[in-house]
Design an enzyme around this catalytic site. Structure first.
Site, PDB file in Angstrom:
ATOM      1  N   CYS A 107       0.862  -1.190   0.000  1.00 31.96           N
ATOM      2  CA  CYS A 107       0.000   0.000   0.000  1.00 31.96           C
ATOM      3  C   CYS A 107       0.893   1.234   0.000  1.00 31.96           C
ATOM      4  O   CYS A 107       1.803   1.326   0.823  1.00 31.96           O
ATOM      5  CB  CYS A 107      -0.914  -0.025   1.221  1.00 31.96           C
ATOM      6  SG  CYS A 107      -1.743   1.543   1.516  1.00 31.96           S
TER       7      CYS A 107
ATOM      8  N   CYS B 148     -32.322  24.129  17.646  1.00 31.82           N
ATOM      9  CA  CYS B 148     -33.526  23.740  16.904  1.00 31.82           C
ATOM     10  C   CYS B 148     -33.118  22.920  15.680  1.00 31.82           C
ATOM     11  O   CYS B 148     -32.192  23.275  14.974  1.00 31.82           O
ATOM     12  CB  CYS B 148     -34.314  24.969  16.489  1.00 31.82           C
ATOM     13  SG  CYS B 148     -35.871  24.549  15.704  1.00 31.82           S
TER      14      CYS B 148
ATOM     15  N   CYS C  99     -39.794  26.494  17.316  1.00 34.63           N
ATOM     16  CA  CYS C  99     -39.210  27.334  18.375  1.00 34.63           C
ATOM     17  C   CYS C  99     -39.597  28.797  18.223  1.00 34.63           C
ATOM     18  O   CYS C  99     -39.172  29.627  19.023  1.00 34.63           O
ATOM     19  CB  CYS C  99     -37.694  27.188  18.400  1.00 34.63           C
ATOM     20  SG  CYS C  99     -36.857  27.994  17.024  1.00 34.63           S
TER      21      CYS C  99
ATOM     22  N   CYS D 151     -34.837  36.093   8.487  1.00 35.69           N
ATOM     23  CA  CYS D 151     -34.903  36.354   7.054  1.00 35.69           C
ATOM     24  C   CYS D 151     -34.526  35.066   6.332  1.00 35.69           C
ATOM     25  O   CYS D 151     -33.453  34.515   6.588  1.00 35.69           O
ATOM     26  CB  CYS D 151     -33.937  37.472   6.681  1.00 35.69           C
ATOM     27  SG  CYS D 151     -33.583  37.574   4.924  1.00 35.69           S
TER      28      CYS D 151
ATOM     29  N   CYS E 101     -42.548  53.521  25.478  1.00 35.93           N
ATOM     30  CA  CYS E 101     -43.059  54.721  24.818  1.00 35.93           C
ATOM     31  C   CYS E 101     -42.071  55.877  24.851  1.00 35.93           C
ATOM     32  O   CYS E 101     -41.428  56.124  25.872  1.00 35.93           O
ATOM     33  CB  CYS E 101     -44.356  55.135  25.515  1.00 35.93           C
ATOM     34  SG  CYS E 101     -45.183  56.493  24.708  1.00 35.93           S
TER      35      CYS E 101
ATOM     36  N   HIS F 104     -45.396  66.534  18.303  1.00 37.49           N
ATOM     37  CA  HIS F 104     -45.171  65.187  17.780  1.00 37.49           C
ATOM     38  C   HIS F 104     -46.462  64.541  17.299  1.00 37.49           C
ATOM     39  O   HIS F 104     -46.544  63.330  17.192  1.00 37.49           O
ATOM     40  CB  HIS F 104     -44.501  64.294  18.837  1.00 37.49           C
ATOM     41  CG  HIS F 104     -43.043  64.591  19.000  1.00 37.49           C
ATOM     42  ND1 HIS F 104     -42.589  65.732  19.600  1.00 37.49           N
ATOM     43  CD2 HIS F 104     -41.931  63.885  18.648  1.00 37.49           C
ATOM     44  CE1 HIS F 104     -41.264  65.720  19.609  1.00 37.49           C
ATOM     45  NE2 HIS F 104     -40.837  64.612  19.032  1.00 37.49           N
TER      46      HIS F 104
ATOM     47  N   CYS G   9     -39.570  64.072  14.315  1.00 35.89           N
ATOM     48  CA  CYS G   9     -38.491  63.550  15.141  1.00 35.89           C
ATOM     49  C   CYS G   9     -37.686  62.459  14.445  1.00 35.89           C
ATOM     50  O   CYS G   9     -36.511  62.260  14.725  1.00 35.89           O
ATOM     51  CB  CYS G   9     -39.091  63.028  16.432  1.00 35.89           C
ATOM     52  SG  CYS G   9     -37.882  62.570  17.651  1.00 35.89           S
TER      53      CYS G   9
HETATM   54 ZN   LIG Z   1     -38.943  63.898  19.280  1.00 38.35          ZN
HETATM   55 ZN   LIG Z   2     -31.846  38.873   4.833  1.00 45.44          ZN
HETATM   56 ZN   LIG Z   3     -36.727  26.551  15.204  1.00 47.29          ZN
HETATM   57 ZN   LIG Z   4      -2.427   1.146   3.653  1.00 50.44          ZN
END
Ligand SMILES: [Zn+2]
Ligand SMILES: [Zn+2]
Ligand SMILES: [Zn+2]
Ligand SMILES: [Zn+2]
Ligand SMILES: [Zn+2]
Ligand SMILES: [Zn+2]
Lengths: 151, 482
Positions: B128, B222, B241, B246, B299, B322, B329
Site C-alpha cells: 500500500c 432547533c 421554536c 430572514c 413609549c 409630535h 423627530c
Molecule cells: Zn422627538
Molecule cells: Zn436577509
Molecule cells: Zn426553530
Molecule cells: Zn495502507
C-alpha cells in the site's frame, strides 16, 4: 509510546540512506517522530550560502495528517513568518497521505528558490517583495548572512 | 386551455424531479397565493420540516435523477450536492456532455485510470503506498480514479477528515487527485459506529446548506429545516421554536431593509459602538425642570413625574409637536451646503447623521424589550381585574392583541432606520420618511395608551391598532423589494 508505524520507519531509512541533495533530516534520539532538518540555501537565490535549521514533527495521525514543519533559523521570506511558520499548500489543504517527508522538504527548498509574494504569510515582507524586489532581495541576503552563516 | 398545452405540461412534469408535485399544484391554491402576495407585502409561503421529512425530500430528488440518468443513487447525490439540487440542469448538462459534467463535479478523474497492470491472483500481496505494508490484494479499494489503497488506510483517512468536520468534501488520498469519495464508499469502509453517525450528520448539513430551497432554523438547538419554493429575503417563522428570521440571509428579519444593507449597517454599528456608547443611557434630564428621569416603558412620549411636562425621549422636544401631521423627530435634516464645508465639518456631519439614525434604531430595540416587560405587567393587571369581576378574559383580550401588534409595528419601525440611513436624498426618501414619521407617531400613541389602558372600552384602541397596521403595511408595500 505506541510502536512506530512501518511507513515512518521506511521513510526514515530512505532519508538516511539516500538523502535529498542539499537537505539533511535526522530523527531525534529520544523521539523518532521528531526530525532535525537542515536545508542549504539554493544556488542563485538570496538564501545561497546559508544553512537553515528547521524542525519537523510527524503527528499521531501521520500520514493522514500533514507533518508539522517550522523554520528555526530566522529567514526573510514572504511565505515564512517571524515564528518560522511556512505558508505551503501541501502542508495544509493540499496535503495527501501519498506525499512524504521527502516531498515536503523538496517543496520547502523550491519555495526558497521561488518565493511567492502573492500568497503571503509575512505581510510586510511580501509587500516589499512586490513593490521593491531589489531591496527585498538585499534584505534577504543580509538576513541570510547574519542568521544562517557560520554558526 | 387546449389539449396541446395539457400535453406539454405533462412532458415537463415528467422531467422535473417532483418539485412541482411536492407543492400544492391545485390551481385554486395558486390563485389564492397570488392574491395574498398583493394584499400582504410580507406574505411568504414556506413549510417547516423535521429531519426525516428533509431526508425523504432529498431522497426523492436522488431517486428521480438516478432513474432519469441511469446512474447510481450515490453518484446522483454527489451531482445534486454539487449543483444546488437542480435536477433539470444536471439532466440537461449530463445529456449534453456527461464526461465534462462528471469531471468538473470531481466525480471522475480528468484522465481515465490505467488498468493495464491490474491483474491479480488469489493470495497475492501488494504494498500500500500509504502505509507501505504488504497486504492481500482483496483488502484494497479505489475510487473511479483507480488510485488503490488498503482499506485500513482509507478508514484512517476518513477518520481524520471527519474529525476535521469534512464529509461530502473528502477526496482521494493520491497526490493531486481531486476525485470525491461518494457516501456509500465512505460508509462501506468506515467501521466505527460513532464516526459513521458523525459523517452522516455532517453530510446532512452539507446537503441542506447546498439546497437553495432549504434553511436550517437559526434558533438555538432547533433541528427544524424550513423550506420555501422561492428563497427570498422574506419573513420566516419556525413553527417549533418560533424564531423569526430572514429566509435569504438567515439573520434577524429586517424588512424593509435588504440583506446587504442590514449587514453593512450591523457591521457599522459594531465598528462604531464606542462612539455610540454614550447615548445608550437609560436616564435623561427633564428639559423643563431638569430632574433626572428614567425610561422604564417602551413609549417615547415621556411625562415628567415632577413637573408633568410632556416631552419626547428622543429629541427632548415638546410632545405637542409630535402629532401625526407634523412628526419631525424621525427625520434627519441634512445640511444642504455640506459639500462646501471643510473635511473636518463633513466628518462631524457624517457622525451626526449616523448617530441620528443609530439612536432611533437602538431606542426602538430597547423599547421592544421594555414593552415585553410591560406585557407581563398588563397580564397581571388583567388577572387582578378579572378576579375583581371587572370584565372577563375575553373582554381584555383586545389589550393583549394590541400589545402584540405594537411589537410587530415597532420591529418594522426599527428596521426603517438603516434603510433611511443609506437612502439617497430625493423625493423617494421624502416619501419614505413621511410614512416612517406617520408610523412613528401612531406607534408612540398606541404605546402610551396600552401602558395606561384601564377599561374594557376597546373601541378607540382597536381603531388605533387598525391605523398603525395599515401604516406599516403601506410602508412595506411601497418600499419592501424582494
Ligand atoms: Zn422627538
Ligand atoms: Zn436577509
Ligand atoms: Zn426553530
Ligand atoms: Zn495502507
Ligand atoms: Zn484518486
Ligand atoms: Zn420636569
Amino acid at each position: 509510546m505506541a510502536a512506530l508505524p512501518r511507513r515512518i520507519i521506511k521513510e526514515t531509512q530512505r532519508l538516511l540512506q539516500e538523502p535529498v541533495p542539499g537537505i539533511s533530516a535526522v530523527p531525534d534520539d529520544a523521539n523518532a517522530r521528531y526530525f532535525h532538518v537542515i536545508v542549504t540555501g539554493p544556488e542563485d537565490s538570496p538564501f545561497e550560502g546559508g544553512l537553515f535549521k528547521l524542525e519537523l514533527f510527524l503527528p499521531e495521525d501521520y500520514p493522514m495528517s500533514a507533518p508539522k514543519v517550522r523554520f528555526i533559523t530566522k529567514i526573510y521570506h514572504p511565505n515564512i513568518d517571524r515564528l518560522g511558520r511556512i505558508c505551503l499548500d501541501i502542508l495544509k489543504d493540499k496535503w495527501s497521505p501519498a506525499l512524504q517527508i521527502r516531498t515536503v522538504l523538496l517543496s520547502i527548498q523550491a519555495l526558497l528558490s521561488a518565493p511567492n509574494p502573492d500568497d503571503p504569510l509575512a505581510n510586510d515582507v511580501a509587500e516589499l517583495w512586490k513593490v521593491n524586489e531589489v531591496e527585498a532581495i538585499r534584505n534577504a541576503k543580509e538576513w541570510t548572512r547574519r542568521y544562517a552563516m557560520d554558526n | 386551455m387546449s389539449v396541446d398545452e395539457d400535453d406539454s405540461e405533462m412532458d415537463f412534469s415528467e422531467d422535473d424531479c417532483g418539485y412541482e408535485d411536492y407543492y400544492n399544484t391545485a390551481e385554486d391554491c395558486d390563485v389564492e397565493q397570488i392574491d395574498l402576495y398583493k394584499t400582504d407585502p410580507e406574505y411568504f409561503a414556506f413549510e417547516c420540516l423535521n429531519v426525516e421529512q428533509v431526508e425523504r425530500l432529498l431522497n426523492e430528488s436522488v431517486e428521480m435523477l438516478s432513474n432519469n440518468l441511469q446512474i447510481t443513487p450515490s453518484l446522483a447525490k454527489m451531482l445534486l450536492h454539487n449543483h444546488e439540487w437542480g435536477c433539470l440542469t444536471i439532466t440537461a448538462e449530463y445529456r449534453r456532455d456527461a464526461g465534462r459534467l462528471l469531471v468538473t463535479s470531481c466525480v471522475k478523474p480528468p484522465v481515465p485510470p490505467d488498468t493495464s497492470n491490474s491483474s491479480s491472483s488469489v493470495g497475492m500481496r501488494i504494498s500500500c503506498p500509504v502505509c507501505v505494508s504488504s497486504i492481500l490484494w482483496d483488502k484494497f479499494s479505489s475510487l473511479c480514479c483507480g488510485h488503490s489503497f488498503c482499506n485500513m488506510c482509507w478508514a484512517m483517512h476518513f477518520e481524520v477528515q471527519i474529525t476535521a468536520g469534512i464529509s461530502t468534501g473528502i477526496s482521494c488520498m493520491a497526490k493531486g487527485c481531486e476525485v470525491l469519495a461518494p457516501e456509500d464508499f465512505v460508509l462501506t469502509l468506515l467501521t466505527k459506529p460513532q464516526l459513521r453517525d458523525k459523517y452522516q450528520q455532517f453530510a446532512f448539513k452539507d446537503y441542506v446548506k447546498s439546497h437553495p430551497q432549504l434553511r436550517f432554523c437559526p434558533g438555538p438547538n432547533c433541528q427544524v429545516v424550513l423550506r420555501s419554493k422561492e428563497p427570498k429575503a422574506k419573513r420566516a417563522i419556525c413553527s417549533y421554536c418560533k424564531t423569526m428570521f430572514c429566509f435569504r440571509c438567515g439573520g434577524d428579519y429586517h424588512a424593509p431593509t435588504d440583506c446587504n444593507t442590514i449587514r453593512k449597517w450591523l457591521t457599522k454599528c459594531a465598528d462604531d459602538s464606542e462612539t455610540a456608547n454614550y447615548i445608550s443611557a437609560h436616564t435623561k434630564d427633564c428639559p423643563r425642570c431638569h430632574i433626572c428621569i428614567e425610561k422604564n416603558g417602551g413609549c417615547n412620549h415621556m411625562q415628567c413625574y415632577n413637573c408633568k411636562h410632556d416631552f419626547c425621549w428622543m429629541c427632548l422636544g415638546d410632545w405637542k409637536c409630535h402629532g401625526s401631521e407634523y412628526y419631525e423627530c424621525s427625520r434627519y435634516k441634512e445640511n444642504p451646503n455640506i459639500a462646501n464645508e471643510s473635511a473636518h465639518a463633513q466628518a462631524r456631519e457624517a457622525l451626526k447623521k449616523y448617530l441620528h439614525y443609530y439612536e432611533r434604531w437602538e431606542n426602538h430595540c430597547k423599547s421592544l424589550r421594555l414593552e415585553e416587560q410591560t406585557l407581563t405587567k398588563i397580564k397581571s393587571r388583567i388577572n387582578i381585574k378579572v378576579m375583581n369581576s371587572s370584565g372577563t378574559w375575553i373582554d381584555w383580550q383586545y389589550l393583549m392583541d394590541a400589545a402584540a401588534l405594537l411589537a410587530k409595528c415597532r420591529y418594522t419601525l426599527q428596521y426603517t432606520y438603516p434603510y433611511a440611513y443609506y437612502m439617497e436624498p430625493g423625493p423617494r426618501k421624502e416619501l419614505f420618511e413621511y410614512q416612517q414619521a406617520q408610523l412613528e407617531a401612531e406607534i408612540e400613541n398606541l404605546s402610551w395608551k396600552i401602558e395606561r389602558a384601564e377599561s374594557t372600552d376597546r373601541g378607540e384602541l382597536e381603531n388605533q391598532i387598525d391605523i398603525a397596521e395599515k401604516r406599516r403595511t403601506t410602508l412595506l408595500k411601497d418600499f419592501l423589494e424582494v
